[in-house]
Design an enzyme around this catalytic site. Structure first.
Site, PDB file in Angstrom:
ATOM      1  N   PRO A   2       0.831  -1.212   0.000  1.00 31.61           N
ATOM      2  CA  PRO A   2       0.000   0.000   0.000  1.00 31.61           C
ATOM      3  C   PRO A   2       0.866   1.265   0.000  1.00 31.61           C
ATOM      4  CG  PRO A   2      -0.684  -1.542   1.716  1.00 31.61           C
ATOM      5  CD  PRO A   2       0.619  -2.025   1.181  1.00 31.61           C
ATOM      6  N   GLU A   3       0.401   2.275  -0.725  1.00 32.21           N
ATOM      7  CA  GLU A   3       1.122   3.541  -0.781  1.00 32.21           C
ATOM      8  C   GLU A   3       0.520   4.477   0.266  1.00 32.21           C
ATOM      9  OE1 GLU A   3       3.283   4.238  -3.734  1.00 32.21           O
ATOM     10  OE2 GLU A   3       3.040   2.186  -4.441  1.00 32.21           O
ATOM     11  N   LYS A  51       3.329   5.779   5.886  1.00 28.33           N
ATOM     12  CA  LYS A  51       2.586   4.528   5.751  1.00 28.33           C
ATOM     13  C   LYS A  51       2.267   3.891   7.093  1.00 28.33           C
ATOM     14  CE  LYS A  51       5.136   3.376   1.719  1.00 28.33           C
ATOM     15  NZ  LYS A  51       5.571   2.196   0.978  1.00 28.33           N
ATOM     16  N   ASN A 171       6.299   1.460  -4.175  1.00 31.87           N
ATOM     17  CA  ASN A 171       6.819   0.963  -5.435  1.00 31.87           C
ATOM     18  C   ASN A 171       6.018   1.429  -6.651  1.00 31.87           C
ATOM     19  OD1 ASN A 171       9.077  -0.551  -6.071  1.00 31.87           O
ATOM     20  ND2 ASN A 171       7.831  -2.311  -6.658  1.00 31.87           N
ATOM     21  N   ARG A 256      13.006  -5.034  -5.115  1.00 31.15           N
ATOM     22  CA  ARG A 256      11.619  -4.775  -5.506  1.00 31.15           C
ATOM     23  C   ARG A 256      11.576  -4.682  -7.024  1.00 31.15           C
ATOM     24  NH1 ARG A 256       8.727  -1.964  -1.712  1.00 31.15           N
ATOM     25  NH2 ARG A 256       7.001  -2.637  -3.004  1.00 31.15           N
TER      26      ARG A 256
END
Ligand code: ZN
Length: 276
Positions: A2-3, A51, A171, A256
């Site tokens: 999640p961003e 976050k 990401n 990633r």
């Protein structure tokens, strides 16, 4: 993962479902907090910091009131849901890490990456390391730009993901920001023509998407049209038609997936460091 905007929306869901209510039951399904009990506590509110989620409660009364913060982080798969008591859970019961129940709502934290309880006065200990929060009341563009420039050789990909530079980019937005700026993700910060512009776009993207669950960076909300490059490996670039590339990048063990268009985002030239 999640961003920042997803975490921001999650804070609002918890805010609506819990704030001002008294917890009639709490359950912490993890060994280190198995005996913790917040029943009887009043929920004061939930805020997001980058976050991270901070849910604050007050328990006790009069001079004995203590404020406690439940610190949670969604990490890769986590989610909070607020339901009515008795309503069917959207995920398997064994994924639940925290259950907070009021007289008319149940908040369930599924697959949370971090769950910890601490005195509210000590919150800095868990979020003090974060850079300016893109969606926070203390957002500071100059400070974010300064922090990004502090490590000039670092790839822009890594610098944007580092939550101590600015908090909220994951990401997905990293990939999209690099595409829009025409930068290969491995471009060192000191070869980025306009770092401030990227920071501004990051802020715009999160602000635009913070009020909706389906995120877009292209302006198109259709399922396969929402992103420029993220998770579009092998699909044609929306600008030039070249197949999008994907590669695992980053420090060993913490790689990633990075997505980019090899034509719109050429690799930075390797610079000679010796004078031969
Ligand atoms: Zn392209």
């Amino acid at each position: 993962m999640p961003e920042g905007d997803t975490v921001y929306r999650t804070a609002h869901v918890l805010e609506r479902g819990l704030t001002g209510r008294i917890l009639v039951r709490s359950e912490f399904r993890m060994p280190q907090h198995a005996t913790a009990d917040l029943s009887g506590a009043t929920v004061l509110g939930t805020v997001s910091r980058g976050k991270h989620l901070l849910t604050r409660v007050a328990r006790g009364s009069g001079a004995d009131t203590e404020q406690v913060t439940l610190h949670t982080h969604l990490k890769m798969e986590g989610a909070w849901r607020v339901l009515r008591p008795g309503q069917r859970w959207p995920r398997p019961e064994h994924h639940a890490r925290v259950v907070l129940e009021t007289s008319d709502t149940v908040a369930i934290g599924f697959s949370l990456g971090i769950v910890e309880l601490l005195p509210t006065a000590e919150e800095e200990r868990v979020v003090g390391h974060l850079g300016p929060d893109l969606l926070g009341p203390d957002w500071d563009e100059d400070e974010a730009v300064r922090r990004l420039h502090a490590a000039p050789e670092r790839p822009i990909r890594e610098a944007l993901l580092d939550q101590t530079n600015l908090a909220g980019v994951g990401n997905m937005y990293m990939a999209e920001l690099c595409f829009i700026a025409g930068l290969h993700p491995q471009t060192p910060v000191n070869e980025v023509p306009d770092v401030r512009q990227i920071v501004r776009r990051a802020k715009q993207m999160l602000e635009l998407n913070k009020v909706r669950w389906s995120q877009t960076t292209t302006g198109n909300l259709a399922e396969r049209e929402r992103m420029w490059v993220f998770r579009r490996d092998r699909s044609p670039c929306r600008r030039c038609g070249t197949p999008i590339r994907v590669e695992m990048l980053g420090p060993a063990g913490r790689e990633r997936a990075a997505y980019w268009c090899p034509r719109c985002q050429p690799r930075p030239r390797v610079r000679r460091t010796s004078a031969t």
